[in-house]
Design an enzyme around this catalytic site. Structure first.
Site, PDB file in Angstrom:
ATOM      1  NE  ARG A   1      -0.258  -0.030   4.988  1.00 28.37           N
ATOM      2  CZ  ARG A   1      -0.617  -0.528   6.151  1.00 28.37           C
ATOM      3  NH1 ARG A   1      -1.741  -1.217   6.238  1.00 28.37           N
ATOM      4  NH2 ARG A   1       0.120  -0.346   7.220  1.00 28.37           N
TER       5      ARG A   1
ATOM      6  CG  HIS B   1       5.788  -0.137   9.513  1.00 28.44           C
ATOM      7  ND1 HIS B   1       4.593  -0.746   9.216  1.00 28.44           N
ATOM      8  CD2 HIS B   1       5.766   1.066   8.859  1.00 28.44           C
ATOM      9  CE1 HIS B   1       3.882   0.034   8.408  1.00 28.44           C
ATOM     10  NE2 HIS B   1       4.574   1.152   8.192  1.00 28.44           N
TER      11      HIS B   1
ATOM     12  N   GLY C   1      72.600  18.541 -29.252  1.00 31.01           N
ATOM     13  CA  GLY C   1      73.691  19.294 -29.855  1.00 31.01           C
ATOM     14  C   GLY C   1      74.272  20.335 -28.913  1.00 31.01           C
ATOM     15  CB  THR C   2      72.964  23.006 -27.002  1.00 32.43           C
ATOM     16  OG1 THR C   2      72.782  23.471 -28.335  1.00 32.43           O
ATOM     17  CG2 THR C   2      73.472  24.130 -26.124  1.00 32.43           C
TER      18      THR C   2
ATOM     19  NE  ARG D   1      67.364  17.771 -22.002  1.00 29.99           N
ATOM     20  CZ  ARG D   1      66.054  17.744 -22.217  1.00 29.99           C
ATOM     21  NH1 ARG D   1      65.247  18.475 -21.455  1.00 29.99           N
ATOM     22  NH2 ARG D   1      65.540  17.001 -23.175  1.00 29.99           N
TER      23      ARG D   1
ATOM     24  CG  ASP E   1      67.717  12.793 -31.662  1.00 33.58           C
ATOM     25  OD1 ASP E   1      67.538  12.144 -32.719  1.00 33.58           O
ATOM     26  OD2 ASP E   1      68.292  13.893 -31.638  1.00 33.58           O
TER      27      ASP E   1
ATOM     28  CD  GLU F   1      68.700   9.829 -39.693  1.00 32.75           C
ATOM     29  OE1 GLU F   1      68.466  11.058 -39.706  1.00 32.75           O
ATOM     30  OE2 GLU F   1      69.350   9.280 -38.787  1.00 32.75           O
TER      31      GLU F   1
ATOM     32  CG  HIS G   1      68.938  14.078 -43.443  1.00 35.15           C
ATOM     33  ND1 HIS G   1      69.616  15.276 -43.555  1.00 35.15           N
ATOM     34  CD2 HIS G   1      69.139  13.642 -42.178  1.00 35.15           C
ATOM     35  CE1 HIS G   1      70.222  15.530 -42.413  1.00 35.15           C
ATOM     36  NE2 HIS G   1      69.940  14.568 -41.559  1.00 35.15           N
TER      37      HIS G   1
ATOM     38  CD  GLU H   1      69.019  18.425 -39.913  1.00 33.25           C
ATOM     39  OE1 GLU H   1      70.264  18.552 -39.915  1.00 33.25           O
ATOM     40  OE2 GLU H   1      68.428  17.426 -39.450  1.00 33.25           O
TER      41      GLU H   1
END
Length: 754
Positions: A51, A252, A448-449, A452, A549, A598, A601, A620
């Protein structure tokens, strides 16, 4: 609490159910079925068990019935509706002119915990046949009863979508567990309060499938029109009873503490007898413990007491009038804390069954009672007061919202529901050696520089990075690599990182199998026939991997970037030089002599500028940082580089950055050089598309963002139509060379299948 208020406003006359919902249907919005993905009427099955849930489901059923152009309604009746001791309440469904498709006798008598479990099992046995015959698109299930759990379980296992009414609420006892279990099975949710909505979201339910509609019964409560409430009061309580001078009691059993709830009921009856007011007592529901509660009623002679009227069932329309004009309602029914608030009738909520429900100020809680005195005192405080009406659970417009929600359901959407889990930390490795450490790699980038070295975690996080200028001679370079790697490996211990190996990314052509740089470009001097693996592995006692790389950049994209999960793609590095890597069928291509990819190139002009490789017209030679620097110096020497807004110090070296800055400030010659460079790169990409046919091209490096639009334009103008749809994107990786070097280690050392 309990201060006097203006006299109660009489409720207007109550008309037939149908009249209200026919008026309601006039307000409906015309929703095109095609928009919702439905090309047929939605077949809705409403299953009602008792209900109480019918009072919530009936308004929705009338709303569905009023729109036959959108819905087909099937009604299934089960549970205590079909039991004589509980009033055979299925008859009120028939009186409301609903066709009952199926009646299922699912209650196992006994009114104890075992009988509840057996009733769920019996319903689970009988429901599959009914659902197979009906084949509803969606089943509407209400609340938190054990019968509803059987309905939701059956529908979920039979791949029927479930709309759950009143999920997300908090009450008490086993009801909470059942309600939340149904929530997990349901695909759509209609809730009544803002708090319930937030609970559903916290339970990881999809916010888009939650409707805050209000309680459907409030649509009826707030539109009641029966002015003849006195006839209802006299019918159920006697001719001599006045409004606000009687009590409605509905209590209840609490299934998790049956003994205590029976004791509380006994004390309640004692308090009501002592209070000496006319009282309408409704029999409890079919939960475990209800048989014992009925015995308590009979033991105290409630059915024959002159102040009491004991009944199994009151039709909802009449029940509304009775509670609206009562002096007080007492018990633990959800009706007391939900619906009765709409009339401001005082309520005494007993025990823990509704703990956690949102209530209005009309509710006084008696959590526990050792004697009848506490309950009697609560009756003295509450009886006869009038409180402000509360609309916590609805504003009277739930059904139109629910119907609109039903129409929006797209049956073409996947049936499997999704959960919206909050972000959690990933589990760490359960290997006992690794449990307190982060698996990591030492990554080395020889540019190249700069030189790391970084500690990189399994997730691609650069934990720590070291940078030095790249020495010009082989000996100095190797010594510095060893020194930086030893320093990083030592620091890794302090950072709680377990180094799995060393990955090296370097310019030039590399034999990755032997770890040897075969020869390099002019950017890195004295870097041919160099064995990098042996000295570094001997010094650190770690495995060492070496690669070009450009290849490392492609590996970084495959593991951490845009290339993750892509079968065929190409990466182009645009930096000091131009390099790249090719992933074909998820594997890196090296070529027969390790000269694949590559890409810098690729010749795009037979008479173009000279490249560092010795050829002419390479990409490049046009688009590398070195090429742009060369062109910038030419302009500077001719005093054609600097424009308004630019300045350079005397000792400052002219670079590609100056050329880019000049172009941005409107230097037409700088713009022309960059346009030519972008065109050269674009032509190279077109050649790659015609050769390898990748699905993705990733531009990486410092110049990538300056070239991406030019490359897309050249593809659009020059490429075959079959490859023009290729995606060209700019890498989102901050350090692709280091991440690629790390992936050399992480992909191999953590591989479980070789």
């Amino acid at each position: 609490m309990g201060t006097s208020a203006p006299p109660r406003r009489e409720l207007p006359a109550q008309g037939p159910h149908e009249l209200y919902f026919k008026n309601l249907s006039k307000q409906k919005q015309k929703v095109e079925m095609e928009k919702n993905g439905n090309n047929h009427k939605l077949r809705v099955c409403v299953a009602t068990c008792n209900r109480a849930d019918y009072s919530k489901l009936a308004p929705i059923m009338f709303g569905i019935k009023a729109e036959p152009q959108f819905f087909d309604l099937d009604v299934v009746v089960l549970g205590s509706h079909l039991i004589d001791d509980y009033g055979n309440t299925y008859r009120m469904i028939e009186q409301d002119d609903f066709d009952i498709h199926t009646r299922l006798h699912t209650i196992v008598r006994g009114e104890d915990e075992a009988a509840m479990v057996e009733s769920v099992g019996l319903a689970l046995v009988k429901l599959p046949d009914v659902l197979n015959r009906l084949k509803p698109d969606i089943m509407i299930v209400h609340g938190d009863r054990f019968d509803a759990l059987a309905l939701a379980t059956s529908a979920a296992l039979m791949n029927i979508r479930i709309l759950h009414i009143e999920g997300g609420e908090v009450s008490g006892t086993i009801d909470d567990s059942i309600r939340h279990a149904i929530t997990k099975l349901a695909h759509y949710h209609v809730c009544c309060t803002r708090s319930a909505e937030q609970h559903l979201i916290a339970m990881c339910e999809d916010h888009d499938r939650i409707l805050l509609a209000g309680c459907p019964s409030y649509d009826k409560l707030l539109s009641a029109k029966n002015k003849d409430y006195m006839s209802v009061i006299r019918m159920w309580l006697g001719e001599d009873v006045k409004p606000r001078d009687y009590i409605v009691a509905l209590q209840h059993p609490v299934t998790t503490d049956i003994k205590h709830s029976i004791k509380m009921f006994e004390l309640t009856l004692d308090a009501l007898i002592s209070f000496n007011k006319r009282t309408l007592v409704l029999f409890p529901n079919v939960d475990a413990g209800s048989k014992e509660m009925v015995r308590v009623m009979r033991k105290k002679g409630i059915e024959h007491h002159p102040n009491f009227r004991a009944v199994k069932h009151v039709p909802f329309d009449q029940f509304i009038q009775l509670v609206a004009h009562a002096g007080c309602m007492i018990g633990n029914s959800s009706c007391g804390v939900r619906e009765v608030g709409a009339f401001g009738t005082p309520v005494i909520n007993l025990g823990t069954r509704q703990t956690g429900r949102e209530t209005g100020e009309n509710v006084l809680h008696v959590r526990d009672a050792d004697t009848q005195d506490k309950i009697l005192h609560a009756l003295q405080l509450q009886f006869g007061k009038q409180y402000p009406c509360s609309k916590i659970y609805g504003d009277g417009n739930a059904v139109p919202r629910i119907l609109k929600f039903l129409k929006s359901i797209d049956l073409k959407e996947p049936l499997q529901k999704k959960f919206c889990f909050p972000p959690v930390k990933d589990n760490i490795s359960q290997d006992i050696d690794h449990i307190l450490e982060t698996q990591s790699a030492l990554a080395v980038d020889l540019g190249g520089t700069n030189l790391r070295v970084a500690i990189v975690s399994m997730k691609g996080e650069i934990v720590k990075k070291y940078t030095q200028l790249n020495p010009k001679t082989y000996e100095d370079r190797l010594d510095l690599i060893l020194k930086m790697c030893v320093e990083a490996a030592s620091e890794a211990v302090n950072l709680n990182c377990r180094i799995l190996g060393v990955g090296i990314s370097t310019g030039g052509r590399v034999d990755p199998r032997e770890g040897i740089v075969l020869h390099s470009t002019k950017l890195i001097q004295e870097w041919s026939s160099v064995d990098l693996r042996t000295p570094i592995s001997d010094a650190l006692h770690l495995p060492v991997w070496v690669d070009n790389d450009g290849n490392c950049a492609a590996l970084a994209e495959r593991k951490f970037g845009h290339g993750k999960g892509i079968e065929n793609f190409v990466t182009l590095i645009t930096g000091t030089g131009i390099g790249g890597g090719i992933i074909h069928q998820h594997e890196l291509i090296h070529g027969s002599s390790f000269c694949a990819a590559e890409l810098g190139h690729i010749v795009v002009s037979l008479d173009g500028p000279e490249c560092l490789c010795g050829s002419q017209g390479c990409i490049e030679a046009y688009a590398s940082g070195t090429a742009l620097q060369r062109e910038a110096k030419k302009l500077h020497d001719e005093d054609l580089l600097l424009v308004e807004g630019m300045s350079m110090k005397n000792e400052e070296v002219v670079s590609a950055a100056h050329l880019i800055q000049a172009a941005k400030l409107g230097n037409t010659k700088a713009e022309s050089i960059l346009r030519t460079a972008g065109t050269a790169l674009g032509l190279g990409v077109v050649n790659i598309l015609h050769t390898m046919n990748p699905s993705l091209v990733i531009l990486s490096g410092v110049l990538a963002s300056h070239y991406v639009n030019a490359v897309k334009d050249v593809i659009h103008r020059q490429a075959l139509s079959s490859v023009k749809t290729v995606d060209v994107v700019v890498s989102n990786l901050a350090d692709p060379a280091l991440l690629g070097a790390a992936s050399l280690v992480l992909d191999y050392t953590t591989r479980r299948i070789y």
